[in-house]
Design an enzyme around this catalytic site. Sequence first.
Site, short mmCIF file in Angstrom:
data_model
loop_
_atom_site.label_atom_id
_atom_site.label_comp_id
_atom_site.label_asym_id
_atom_site.label_seq_id
_atom_site.Cartn_x
_atom_site.Cartn_y
_atom_site.Cartn_z
N ASP A 12 -17.68 8.09 28.15
CA ASP A 12 -18.64 8.82 27.31
C ASP A 12 -19.06 10.31 27.72
O ASP A 12 -19.91 10.40 28.63
CB ASP A 12 -19.94 8.78 27.02
CG ASP A 12 -19.63 7.42 26.42
OD1 ASP A 12 -18.90 7.03 25.42
OD2 ASP A 12 -20.76 5.99 26.55
N LYS A 15 -14.86 13.83 26.03
CA LYS A 15 -13.70 13.79 25.97
C LYS A 15 -13.56 14.03 24.92
O LYS A 15 -12.53 15.19 24.30
CB LYS A 15 -12.74 11.84 26.08
CG LYS A 15 -12.88 11.75 27.40
CD LYS A 15 -12.05 10.43 27.46
CE LYS A 15 -12.93 9.79 27.23
NZ LYS A 15 -14.15 8.70 27.57
N GLY A 39 -16.36 6.23 21.77
CA GLY A 39 -16.81 6.68 20.34
C GLY A 39 -16.73 8.00 21.40
O GLY A 39 -17.63 8.29 22.32
N HIS A 40 -16.31 9.06 20.56
CA HIS A 40 -15.90 10.10 20.82
C HIS A 40 -16.30 10.78 19.28
O HIS A 40 -16.72 11.05 18.68
CB HIS A 40 -14.54 10.37 21.05
CG HIS A 40 -13.76 9.57 22.22
ND1 HIS A 40 -12.19 9.80 22.17
CD2 HIS A 40 -14.02 8.89 22.24
CE1 HIS A 40 -11.77 8.96 22.48
NE2 HIS A 40 -13.24 8.37 22.96
N THR A 41 -17.80 12.31 20.49
CA THR A 41 -17.96 12.61 19.00
C THR A 41 -17.50 14.13 19.56
O THR A 41 -17.28 14.97 20.15
CB THR A 41 -19.62 12.87 19.59
OG1 THR A 41 -19.83 11.65 20.33
CG2 THR A 41 -20.53 13.12 18.91
N THR A 125 -18.10 -4.53 23.70
CA THR A 125 -18.56 -3.20 22.64
C THR A 125 -18.71 -4.59 21.30
O THR A 125 -18.58 -3.90 20.26
CB THR A 125 -18.37 -2.43 22.01
OG1 THR A 125 -16.34 -2.42 21.69
CG2 THR A 125 -18.22 -1.18 23.31
N GLN A 225 -12.39 5.74 26.73
CA GLN A 225 -13.04 5.25 28.19
C GLN A 225 -12.76 6.16 29.27
O GLN A 225 -12.98 6.59 29.26
CB GLN A 225 -12.39 3.34 28.39
CG GLN A 225 -12.62 2.18 27.58
CD GLN A 225 -12.22 2.37 26.64
OE1 GLN A 225 -11.39 2.73 26.18
NE2 GLN A 225 -12.88 2.74 24.91
N ASP A 355 -25.57 21.46 31.01
CA ASP A 355 -26.56 22.48 30.43
C ASP A 355 -27.57 21.03 30.27
O ASP A 355 -29.03 21.55 30.97
CB ASP A 355 -26.89 22.38 29.10
CG ASP A 355 -26.18 21.39 28.03
OD1 ASP A 355 -24.90 20.78 28.45
OD2 ASP A 355 -26.56 20.73 27.64
N GLY A 440 -22.85 22.61 26.32
CA GLY A 440 -24.05 21.92 24.87
C GLY A 440 -23.00 21.48 24.28
O GLY A 440 -22.04 21.52 24.34
P1 GDP Z 1 -16.79 11.21 25.20
O1 GDP Z 1 -16.48 9.20 24.47
O2 GDP Z 1 -15.95 10.92 26.28
O3 GDP Z 1 -15.89 11.76 23.66
O4 GDP Z 1 -18.11 10.81 24.51
P2 GDP Z 1 -19.24 10.87 23.55
O5 GDP Z 1 -18.67 11.64 22.46
O6 GDP Z 1 -19.38 9.25 23.33
O7 GDP Z 1 -20.45 10.99 24.19
C1 GDP Z 1 -20.16 12.16 25.01
C2 GDP Z 1 -21.70 13.21 23.90
O8 GDP Z 1 -22.01 14.58 24.74
C3 GDP Z 1 -21.38 13.92 22.87
O9 GDP Z 1 -23.19 13.53 21.81
C4 GDP Z 1 -21.42 15.21 23.09
O10 GDP Z 1 -21.11 15.67 21.74
C5 GDP Z 1 -21.83 15.31 23.93
N1 GDP Z 1 -21.56 16.64 24.75
C6 GDP Z 1 -20.64 16.98 25.66
N2 GDP Z 1 -20.52 17.72 25.76
C7 GDP Z 1 -21.23 18.05 26.26
C8 GDP Z 1 -21.26 18.86 26.93
O11 GDP Z 1 -21.06 19.90 27.46
N3 GDP Z 1 -23.63 18.98 26.70
C9 GDP Z 1 -23.93 18.58 26.16
N4 GDP Z 1 -25.80 18.60 26.28
N5 GDP Z 1 -23.61 17.32 25.41
C10 GDP Z 1 -22.18 17.27 25.50
P1 IMO Z 2 -15.52 6.31 25.36
O1 IMO Z 2 -13.59 6.14 24.68
C1 IMO Z 2 -18.81 3.13 27.35
C2 IMO Z 2 -17.66 -0.35 28.27
C3 IMO Z 2 -18.49 -2.17 27.77
C4 IMO Z 2 -17.86 -2.37 28.70
C5 IMO Z 2 -17.05 -2.57 28.43
C6 IMO Z 2 -16.20 -3.00 28.35
O2 IMO Z 2 -16.29 6.19 24.44
O3 IMO Z 2 -15.47 6.73 26.68
P2 IMO Z 2 -15.15 -3.54 25.61
O4 IMO Z 2 -15.11 -3.40 24.50
O5 IMO Z 2 -14.15 -2.54 25.65
O6 IMO Z 2 -14.22 -4.71 26.07
O7 IMO Z 2 -15.92 -3.19 27.06
O8 IMO Z 2 -16.23 -1.37 28.72
N1 IMO Z 2 -17.05 0.46 27.46
C7 IMO Z 2 -17.21 1.78 26.68
N2 IMO Z 2 -19.02 2.60 27.97
N3 IMO Z 2 -17.65 4.20 26.39
C8 IMO Z 2 -16.62 3.45 25.97
O9 IMO Z 2 -15.46 4.84 25.83
C9 IMO Z 2 -16.92 2.88 26.15
N4 IMO Z 2 -15.11 1.38 26.32
C10 IMO Z 2 -15.73 0.17 26.58
O10 IMO Z 2 -19.58 -1.17 27.21
O11 IMO Z 2 -18.99 -2.48 29.59
MG MG Z 3 -17.93 7.69 23.32
#
Ligand code: GDP
Ligand code: IMO
Ligand code: MG
Length: 454
Positions: A12, A15, A39-41, A125, A225, A355, A440
């Site tokens: 998170d 990426k 979970g990629h946003t 998860t 991850q 931010d 952001g």
């Molecule tokens: P990922 O799993 O690495 O792709 O990241 P996630 O999507 O799970 O979580 C990142 C969250 O932070 C998402 O809601 C993005 O929209 C948000 N985000 C990413 N970069 C930034 C940033 O620079 N600032 C803020 N405020 N939010 C961000």
């Molecule tokens: P992204 O790609 C954050 C964590 C789970 C748990 C451990 C093992 O969005 O960054 P799993 O279901 O993979 O066997 O769980 O890894 N976990 C993550 N934490 N971001 C993720 O993916 C994750 N994918 C798994 O919470 O601790």
């Molecule tokens: Mg994520």
Amino acid sequence: MTVTIVGSQLGDEGKGGVVDLYGDAADVVARYQGGDNAGHTVVHDGAKYKLSLVPSGAVRGKVGVLGNGCVVNPETLFDEIDTLRERGLEPDVRVAERAHVILPYHRALDGIEEDEKEDLAAGTTKRGIGPTYEDKAGRRGVRVGDLLDPDVLRERLEYVVPQKKALAEEVFGKETGEEFDIDHLYETYREYGERLAEEDMTVDCGSFLQKRIDAGDNVMLEGAQGTSLDIDHGVYPYVTSSNPTAGGATVGTGLGPTVIGDGEVIGIVKAYLSRVGTGPLPTELGGVEGQTPDYDATEGADADEEELATYIRDEGGEYGTVTGRPRRVGWLDMPMLRHAARANGFTGLAVNHIDVLAGLDEVKVGHSYEFDGEEIFTMPPTTEAWGRCEATFETFDGWSDVDWSAAAEDGYDAIPENARTYLEYIADELDAPIYAVGVGPGRGETVVVENPYE
Ligand code: GDP
Ligand code: IMO
Ligand code: MG
């Protein structure tokens, strides 16, 4: 050339947003590990796309590939593709025939084992990721290519399903349903195989990608991850079951290490720390019940810390994309990042969420650990030892909130000076240049210093 995007912390880090940002110059975006635990946003034109399996590049109309290192739940795959189509996109997704398939019994067993493990549970998860990789290593898995051949599929299921059923029923004492029924599984997964074939989605990943590279295409490799969740280099056993580190990009796509190493490896860093799941966290602020080890809600942590943690969690929207769980938050952990920089060989960094910290009087970082009376600068190899580490903090002056979109347009120098000091500290410590700064969630809210494809 290839650009590999790797999470440097605990997932998170943003990426998906960076893949989207640099994805403009890429022709193909391939994921190399993980499954629908990610979970990629991606936020584009005010619209938010949350992808757990389909590579983030799909939002920009790039060819998305699920590499052989991934574990694929076909139900999630087709749900995501259908949802993107309903939203007016035309995702072009290919799936490696060598990738393993997540079956319903994997999901069931993930839940069963998590409950059983108690203190050793990673807080997964529950998507069946671990059990599917177990079967891959145990040479009893079902691969995407097997879905295309009904006889092979039947043969695989007839061998493995009775074992899984016995495991659930006789070892764990659970009742089982259709997720352990050979005929039901055969019918359902044969149909998925038919759809994969009809839509011509399956590929021999390594050769598919190599051909595109030879033809001059830019390929992006999207990690899920993060480094500390890596099964080899992370905080075992509180990890995922694959290799998010850069080495995973070669094994998980079939591209040679020299091809990946010839390109760029960009470490994605969140400007603080977040964690969904269990295990130690030396720079944690406050805590979250059910995830922080030995967390006692009645006793509570320091009230100021709790307040700060809540502030950062809310400002940063730190709630799990996949499970909705509140994420644990903490200050940046430099020993963790030094470990990541070495394990991945970062050629550049994208630091996100600058931010979110704006408006705080001061920002701390865990610069080193005190471990058994000594100062250490990187993570110890066992998680028990990591749990005994106490962070030694350095304090930076805070920065104020500014018009971040304007800063993104004006460039690096428009970032408040104190935030730049913080960024330069990170770059110096990790010996890697800053390529981008996230200010952001939107596509336009990134200060781009360097485009790796240029
Ligand atoms: P990922 O799993 O690495 O792709 O990241 P996630 O999507 O799970 O979580 C990142 C969250 O932070 C998402 O809601 C993005 O929209 C948000 N985000 C990413 N970069 C930034 C940033 O620079 N600032 C803020 N405020 N939010 C961000
Ligand atoms: P992204 O790609 C954050 C964590 C789970 C748990 C451990 C093992 O969005 O960054 P799993 O279901 O993979 O066997 O769980 O890894 N976990 C993550 N934490 N971001 C993720 O993916 C994750 N994918 C798994 O919470 O601790
Ligand atoms: Mg994520």
